[in-house]
Structure formats: C-alpha cells, structure tokens
Design a protein around this motif. Structure first.
Motif, PDB file in Angstrom:
ATOM      1  N   UNK A   6      46.430  41.478  50.318  1.00 52.57           N
ATOM      2  CA  UNK A   6      45.583  42.063  51.352  1.00 52.57           C
ATOM      3  C   UNK A   6      44.977  43.354  50.840  1.00 52.57           C
ATOM      4  N   UNK A   7      43.986  43.874  51.561  1.00 58.47           N
ATOM      5  CA  UNK A   7      43.431  45.175  51.255  1.00 58.47           C
ATOM      6  C   UNK A   7      42.041  45.177  50.656  1.00 58.47           C
ATOM      7  N   UNK A   8      41.458  44.018  50.422  1.00 58.52           N
ATOM      8  CA  UNK A   8      40.112  43.990  49.875  1.00 58.52           C
ATOM      9  C   UNK A   8      39.087  44.429  50.903  1.00 58.52           C
ATOM     10  N   UNK A   9      37.841  44.568  50.447  1.00 54.58           N
ATOM     11  CA  UNK A   9      36.781  44.951  51.357  1.00 54.58           C
ATOM     12  C   UNK A   9      35.594  45.510  50.618  1.00 54.58           C
ATOM     13  N   UNK A  35      47.775  41.864  38.814  1.00 52.19           N
ATOM     14  CA  UNK A  35      46.484  41.545  39.405  1.00 52.19           C
ATOM     15  C   UNK A  35      45.516  41.072  38.329  1.00 52.19           C
ATOM     16  N   UNK A  36      44.803  40.020  38.646  1.00 52.31           N
ATOM     17  CA  UNK A  36      43.682  39.548  37.868  1.00 52.31           C
ATOM     18  C   UNK A  36      42.446  39.602  38.771  1.00 52.31           C
ATOM     19  N   UNK A  37      41.285  39.507  38.161  1.00 50.80           N
ATOM     20  CA  UNK A  37      40.059  39.440  38.952  1.00 50.80           C
ATOM     21  C   UNK A  37      39.069  38.480  38.309  1.00 50.80           C
ATOM     22  N   UNK A  38      38.199  37.952  39.152  1.00 56.52           N
ATOM     23  CA  UNK A  38      37.165  37.045  38.668  1.00 56.52           C
ATOM     24  C   UNK A  38      35.858  37.369  39.360  1.00 56.52           C
ATOM     25  N   UNK A  39      34.893  37.792  38.561  1.00 58.45           N
ATOM     26  CA  UNK A  39      33.554  38.079  39.063  1.00 58.45           C
ATOM     27  C   UNK A  39      32.708  36.806  38.991  1.00 58.45           C
ATOM     28  N   UNK A  40      31.652  36.715  39.790  1.00 57.21           N
ATOM     29  CA  UNK A  40      30.806  35.515  39.768  1.00 57.21           C
ATOM     30  C   UNK A  40      30.282  35.221  38.366  1.00 57.21           C
ATOM     31  N   UNK A  90      34.633  41.784  42.474  1.00 58.58           N
ATOM     32  CA  UNK A  90      35.236  40.520  42.060  1.00 58.58           C
ATOM     33  C   UNK A  90      36.192  40.047  43.145  1.00 58.58           C
ATOM     34  N   UNK A  91      36.678  38.840  42.987  1.00 65.11           N
ATOM     35  CA  UNK A  91      37.819  38.387  43.769  1.00 65.11           C
ATOM     36  C   UNK A  91      39.070  38.767  42.988  1.00 65.11           C
ATOM     37  N   UNK A  92      39.963  39.458  43.645  1.00 70.64           N
ATOM     38  CA  UNK A  92      41.189  39.936  43.003  1.00 70.64           C
ATOM     39  C   UNK A  92      42.345  39.023  43.409  1.00 70.64           C
ATOM     40  N   UNK A  93      43.093  38.590  42.403  1.00 71.30           N
ATOM     41  CA  UNK A  93      44.202  37.670  42.614  1.00 71.30           C
ATOM     42  C   UNK A  93      45.521  38.342  42.232  1.00 71.30           C
ATOM     43  N   UNK A  94      46.472  38.263  43.127  1.00 78.60           N
ATOM     44  CA  UNK A  94      47.824  38.690  42.820  1.00 78.60           C
ATOM     45  C   UNK A  94      48.534  37.573  42.062  1.00 78.60           C
ATOM     46  N   UNK A  95      49.381  37.945  41.116  1.00 81.96           N
ATOM     47  CA  UNK A  95      50.135  36.932  40.385  1.00 81.96           C
ATOM     48  C   UNK A  95      51.567  37.417  40.173  1.00 81.96           C
ATOM     49  N   UNK A  96      52.445  36.463  39.927  1.00 78.12           N
ATOM     50  CA  UNK A  96      53.846  36.779  39.654  1.00 78.12           C
ATOM     51  C   UNK A  96      54.394  35.768  38.670  1.00 78.12           C
ATOM     52  N   UNK A  97      55.227  36.250  37.763  1.00 77.98           N
ATOM     53  CA  UNK A  97      55.851  35.379  36.774  1.00 77.98           C
ATOM     54  C   UNK A  97      57.359  35.392  36.965  1.00 77.98           C
ATOM     55  N   UNK A  98      57.945  34.193  36.964  1.00 81.56           N
ATOM     56  CA  UNK A  98      59.390  34.049  37.139  1.00 81.56           C
ATOM     57  C   UNK A  98      59.820  32.761  36.473  1.00 81.56           C
ATOM     58  N   UNK A  99      60.821  32.879  35.603  1.00 81.19           N
ATOM     59  CA  UNK A  99      61.390  31.705  34.930  1.00 81.19           C
ATOM     60  C   UNK A  99      60.314  30.844  34.288  1.00 81.19           C
ATOM     61  N   UNK A 108      41.534  38.086  47.117  1.00 81.05           N
ATOM     62  CA  UNK A 108      40.927  38.955  48.119  1.00 81.05           C
ATOM     63  C   UNK A 108      39.649  39.551  47.528  1.00 81.05           C
ATOM     64  N   UNK A 109      38.572  39.521  48.303  1.00 86.19           N
ATOM     65  CA  UNK A 109      37.280  39.968  47.795  1.00 86.19           C
ATOM     66  C   UNK A 109      37.193  41.486  47.810  1.00 86.19           C
ATOM     67  N   UNK A 110      36.748  42.036  46.693  1.00 85.47           N
ATOM     68  CA  UNK A 110      36.460  43.465  46.581  1.00 85.47           C
ATOM     69  C   UNK A 110      34.995  43.605  46.180  1.00 85.47           C
TER      70      UNK A 110
END
Length: 114
Positions: A6-9, A35-40, A90-99, A108-110
């Motif tokens: 959350x928190x984009x805008x 966090x990663x991001x992807x612009x158009x 960009x659109x910002x993506x949260x990520x997590x790595x486990x095992x 979320x769009x920023x």
C-alpha cells in the motif's frame, strides 16, 4: 506467503511517498524483503532489498533518495521515497524470498508528475 502493499499514489517532483508491505501466511522464515518496479515499456527492475539481518542494497538511481526498512511488526517492510523524480513513475511490487521461493505482491502505482 501473501504480500499486501500500500501507499502508492500521485506526487509532485521533489515530493515524498512511503510504501508499506506486510507478509502473511507461512511467513516465519522470510530471509529477504524488497521492492521492484516496472515502468511502461520497461523490464521490472530492483529498487531496494533488505535482509533479515538488516543488510540493504539499492539500485543506483535511488541511492541517497530512497530508504528501505523493516518494521517493528514482523515481516513488514517500508520504502521511504524522497526527492522523487518523474522517472520514478512505475508500478512498485513488494517481494519476499523464503526457502528458495520468491513471492510477489499485487503492485501499487506510483506517479511522479506536476
């Protein structure tokens, strides 16, 4: 593992935003969050990551402007973004790595624009 971001805008150039992400489910063994991001029209790129031990890594263009941190609530990560630029849009993506698995949030769009 489920990730809720959350928190984009919309923010003006030079402004600030704070993104939040909370991991739930079988999340007791998360090693890295970030966090990663992807612009158009562009590939998804790393913005910042933080390990369970507090080590951090940033993409060069956001160093000295963005700060990643872990929250007091377990498996929560924040991205404080200051001095924002239009190219941070960009659109910002949260990520997590486990095992050896990587999990992604919904994005979320920023948008940085005057």
């Amino acid at each position: 593992v489920q990730l809720q971001a959350s928190g984009g805008g919309l923010v003006q150039p030079g402004g600030s935003l704070r993104l939040s992400c909370e991991a739930s489910g079988t999340a007791s063994h998360i090693e890295i969050m970030g966090w990663y991001r992807q612009a158009p029209g562009k590939q998804r790129e790393l913005v910042a990551v933080i390990t369970s031990g507090g080590g951090t890594n940033y993409e060069d263009s956001v160093k000295d402007r963005f700060t990643i941190s872990r929250g007091n609530v377990k498996n929560t990560v924040y991205l404080q973004m200051n001095a924002m630029k239009p190219e941070d849009t960009a659109v910002y993506y949260c990520c997590a790595s486990a095992s050896a698995m990587t999990y992604w949030g919904q994005g979320t769009q920023v948008t940085v624009s005057s």
